[in-house]
Design a protein around this motif. Structure first.
Motif, PDB file in Angstrom:
ATOM      1  N   VAL A 139       0.840  -1.201   0.000  1.00 20.18           N
ATOM      2  CA  VAL A 139       0.000   0.000   0.000  1.00 20.18           C
ATOM      3  C   VAL A 139       0.874   1.250   0.000  1.00 20.18           C
ATOM      4  CG1 VAL A 139      -1.737   1.313   1.288  1.00 20.18           C
ATOM      5  CG2 VAL A 139      -1.971  -1.158   1.048  1.00 20.18           C
ATOM      6  N   ARG A 140       1.953   1.234   0.777  1.00 17.68           N
ATOM      7  CA  ARG A 140       2.863   2.382   0.821  1.00 17.68           C
ATOM      8  C   ARG A 140       3.417   2.674  -0.572  1.00 17.68           C
ATOM      9  NH1 ARG A 140       7.613   3.900   0.357  1.00 17.68           N
ATOM     10  NH2 ARG A 140       8.470   1.820   0.058  1.00 17.68           N
ATOM     11  N   VAL A 141       3.852   1.641  -1.263  1.00 16.81           N
ATOM     12  CA  VAL A 141       4.405   1.802  -2.611  1.00 16.81           C
ATOM     13  C   VAL A 141       3.339   2.366  -3.562  1.00 16.81           C
ATOM     14  CG1 VAL A 141       5.257   0.521  -4.627  1.00 16.81           C
ATOM     15  CG2 VAL A 141       6.226   0.085  -2.362  1.00 16.81           C
ATOM     16  N   HIS A 142       2.127   1.827  -3.519  1.00 13.26           N
ATOM     17  CA  HIS A 142       1.049   2.318  -4.384  1.00 13.26           C
ATOM     18  C   HIS A 142       0.750   3.790  -4.125  1.00 13.26           C
ATOM     19  CE1 HIS A 142       0.306  -1.511  -6.129  1.00 13.26           C
ATOM     20  NE2 HIS A 142      -0.398  -2.028  -5.127  1.00 13.26           N
ATOM     21  N   LEU A 143       0.650   4.162  -2.859  1.00 17.41           N
ATOM     22  CA  LEU A 143       0.297   5.544  -2.524  1.00 17.41           C
ATOM     23  C   LEU A 143       1.438   6.509  -2.815  1.00 17.41           C
ATOM     24  CD1 LEU A 143      -1.796   5.094   0.728  1.00 17.41           C
ATOM     25  CD2 LEU A 143      -2.545   5.168  -1.651  1.00 17.41           C
ATOM     26  N   ILE A 154      -6.225   8.867   7.038  1.00 15.89           N
ATOM     27  CA  ILE A 154      -5.686   7.705   7.749  1.00 15.89           C
ATOM     28  C   ILE A 154      -6.271   6.443   7.125  1.00 15.89           C
ATOM     29  CG2 ILE A 154      -5.556   6.491   9.968  1.00 15.89           C
ATOM     30  CD1 ILE A 154      -6.140   9.338  11.237  1.00 15.89           C
ATOM     31  N   LEU A 155      -5.394   5.478   6.844  1.00 12.59           N
ATOM     32  CA  LEU A 155      -5.825   4.128   6.465  1.00 12.59           C
ATOM     33  C   LEU A 155      -5.623   3.261   7.691  1.00 12.59           C
ATOM     34  CD1 LEU A 155      -4.266   3.596   2.932  1.00 12.59           C
ATOM     35  CD2 LEU A 155      -6.637   4.054   3.495  1.00 12.59           C
ATOM     36  N   LEU A 156      -6.663   2.605   8.147  1.00 12.09           N
ATOM     37  CA  LEU A 156      -6.636   1.897   9.417  1.00 12.09           C
ATOM     38  C   LEU A 156      -7.100   0.457   9.284  1.00 12.09           C
ATOM     39  CD1 LEU A 156      -6.478   1.870  12.562  1.00 12.09           C
ATOM     40  CD2 LEU A 156      -8.821   2.776  12.545  1.00 12.09           C
ATOM     41  N   PRO A 185      -8.561  -8.490   0.347  1.00 12.88           N
ATOM     42  CA  PRO A 185      -7.608  -7.648  -0.374  1.00 12.88           C
ATOM     43  C   PRO A 185      -8.356  -6.620  -1.214  1.00 12.88           C
ATOM     44  CG  PRO A 185      -7.821  -9.752  -1.491  1.00 12.88           C
ATOM     45  CD  PRO A 185      -8.666  -9.824  -0.237  1.00 12.88           C
ATOM     46  N   VAL A 186      -7.804  -5.432  -1.289  1.00 10.89           N
ATOM     47  CA  VAL A 186      -8.437  -4.362  -2.054  1.00 10.89           C
ATOM     48  C   VAL A 186      -7.577  -4.075  -3.285  1.00 10.89           C
ATOM     49  CG1 VAL A 186      -7.313  -2.553  -0.676  1.00 10.89           C
ATOM     50  CG2 VAL A 186      -9.400  -2.022  -1.907  1.00 10.89           C
ATOM     51  N   ALA A 187      -8.219  -3.926  -4.411  1.00 18.01           N
ATOM     52  CA  ALA A 187      -7.509  -3.623  -5.648  1.00 18.01           C
ATOM     53  C   ALA A 187      -6.900  -2.226  -5.575  1.00 18.01           C
ATOM     54  CB  ALA A 187      -8.462  -3.714  -6.838  1.00 18.01           C
ATOM     55  N   ARG A 188      -5.729  -2.077  -6.156  1.00 19.95           N
ATOM     56  CA  ARG A 188      -5.007  -0.801  -6.143  1.00 19.95           C
ATOM     57  C   ARG A 188      -5.895   0.333  -6.652  1.00 19.95           C
ATOM     58  NH1 ARG A 188      -3.021   2.526  -9.647  1.00 19.95           N
ATOM     59  NH2 ARG A 188      -1.192   3.764  -9.207  1.00 19.95           N
ATOM     60  N   ASP A 189      -6.550   0.139  -7.789  1.00 19.85           N
ATOM     61  CA  ASP A 189      -7.367   1.203  -8.385  1.00 19.85           C
ATOM     62  C   ASP A 189      -8.529   1.604  -7.484  1.00 19.85           C
ATOM     63  OD1 ASP A 189      -5.669   1.205 -10.567  1.00 19.85           O
ATOM     64  OD2 ASP A 189      -6.992  -0.004 -11.817  1.00 19.85           O
ATOM     65  N   LEU A 190      -9.155   0.626  -6.839  1.00 22.46           N
ATOM     66  CA  LEU A 190     -10.256   0.920  -5.923  1.00 22.46           C
ATOM     67  C   LEU A 190      -9.749   1.703  -4.709  1.00 22.46           C
ATOM     68  CD1 LEU A 190     -13.213   0.589  -5.030  1.00 22.46           C
ATOM     69  CD2 LEU A 190     -12.563  -1.578  -4.000  1.00 22.46           C
ATOM     70  N   LEU A 191      -8.597   1.318  -4.184  1.00 25.08           N
ATOM     71  CA  LEU A 191      -8.014   2.013  -3.038  1.00 25.08           C
ATOM     72  C   LEU A 191      -7.694   3.466  -3.391  1.00 25.08           C
ATOM     73  CD1 LEU A 191      -6.892   1.967  -0.148  1.00 25.08           C
ATOM     74  CD2 LEU A 191      -4.732   1.148  -1.107  1.00 25.08           C
ATOM     75  N   ILE A 192      -7.029   3.673  -4.515  1.00 32.24           N
ATOM     76  CA  ILE A 192      -6.672   5.033  -4.940  1.00 32.24           C
ATOM     77  C   ILE A 192      -7.931   5.864  -5.174  1.00 32.24           C
ATOM     78  CG2 ILE A 192      -5.556   6.402  -6.766  1.00 32.24           C
ATOM     79  CD1 ILE A 192      -3.524   4.921  -5.022  1.00 32.24           C
ATOM     80  N   LYS A 193      -8.943   5.275  -5.794  1.00 34.93           N
ATOM     81  CA  LYS A 193     -10.198   5.987  -6.046  1.00 34.93           C
ATOM     82  C   LYS A 193     -10.879   6.380  -4.731  1.00 34.93           C
ATOM     83  CE  LYS A 193     -14.576   5.562  -8.514  1.00 34.93           C
ATOM     84  NZ  LYS A 193     -15.410   4.726  -9.369  1.00 34.93           N
ATOM     85  N   ALA A 194     -10.902   5.471  -3.769  1.00 35.25           N
ATOM     86  CA  ALA A 194     -11.514   5.761  -2.462  1.00 35.25           C
ATOM     87  C   ALA A 194     -10.763   6.881  -1.750  1.00 35.25           C
ATOM     88  CB  ALA A 194     -11.547   4.503  -1.608  1.00 35.25           C
ATOM     89  N   ILE A 195      -9.444   6.814  -1.774  1.00 33.75           N
ATOM     90  CA  ILE A 195      -8.623   7.848  -1.127  1.00 33.75           C
ATOM     91  C   ILE A 195      -8.841   9.193  -1.809  1.00 33.75           C
ATOM     92  CG2 ILE A 195      -6.236   8.644  -0.806  1.00 33.75           C
ATOM     93  CD1 ILE A 195      -5.560   5.637  -0.278  1.00 33.75           C
ATOM     94  N   ASP A 196      -8.749   9.221  -3.127  1.00 36.44           N
ATOM     95  CA  ASP A 196      -8.945  10.474  -3.851  1.00 36.44           C
ATOM     96  C   ASP A 196     -10.334  11.051  -3.603  1.00 36.44           C
ATOM     97  OD1 ASP A 196      -6.367  10.293  -4.828  1.00 36.44           O
ATOM     98  OD2 ASP A 196      -6.971   9.592  -6.826  1.00 36.44           O
TER      99      ASP A 196
END
Length: 129
Positions: A17-21, A49-51, A105-116
């Motif tokens: 996750v750190r690398v993706h973000l 925060i990601l928890l 597990p969460v897909a990278r694209d879904l995680l980035i979309k949720a954060i954004d």
């Protein structure tokens, strides 16, 4: 872009996750347990925060409660990452102030979309406080 604290005890997942973000342009701080996580939040005033709900010393629900009772941290959006996708977990996390709950597990694209999405919804608009 944004300063994000990740509180996660699975070191492989944490690093991924750190690398993706970081690759998406965010400043990322990590913590492997609740104590280090709360310290990172207090010391760094992150934008998000990601928890994980299952970390050493306190569970994620206790961390959420602590964050929401402190005026310095109560407005920081928290995205919960968990292996538990049941309704009770979702309801309790939302009741304690989680902005979203993502099941691992969460897909990278879904995680980035949720954060954004969360970051954009908490960005002050010109002329508004």
């Amino acid at each position: 872009m944004a300063k994000i604290v990740i509180i996660e005890d699975d070191l492989t997942f944490l690093e991924l996750v750190r690398v993706h973000l970081s690759g998406a342009g965010h400043e990322v701080l990590t913590a492997e347990d609740a104590v280090l996580g709360l310290r990172a939040v207090i010391d760094n005033a992150p934008d998000l925060i990601l928890l994980d709900l299952s970390v050493p010393y306190l569970d994620g629900f206790e961390i959420l409660e602590a964050l929401r009772t402190d005026p310095a941290t109560r407005d920081i959006p928290v995205l919960v990452l968990t292996g538990r996708g049941d309704d009770e977990t979702y309801t309790r996390a939302r009741k304690l102030g989680a902005a979203q709950l993502l099941t691992k597990p969460v897909a990278r694209d879904l995680l980035i979309k949720a954060i954004d999405g969360e970051l954009n919804s908490h960005t002050p608009q010109p002329g508004k406080k």
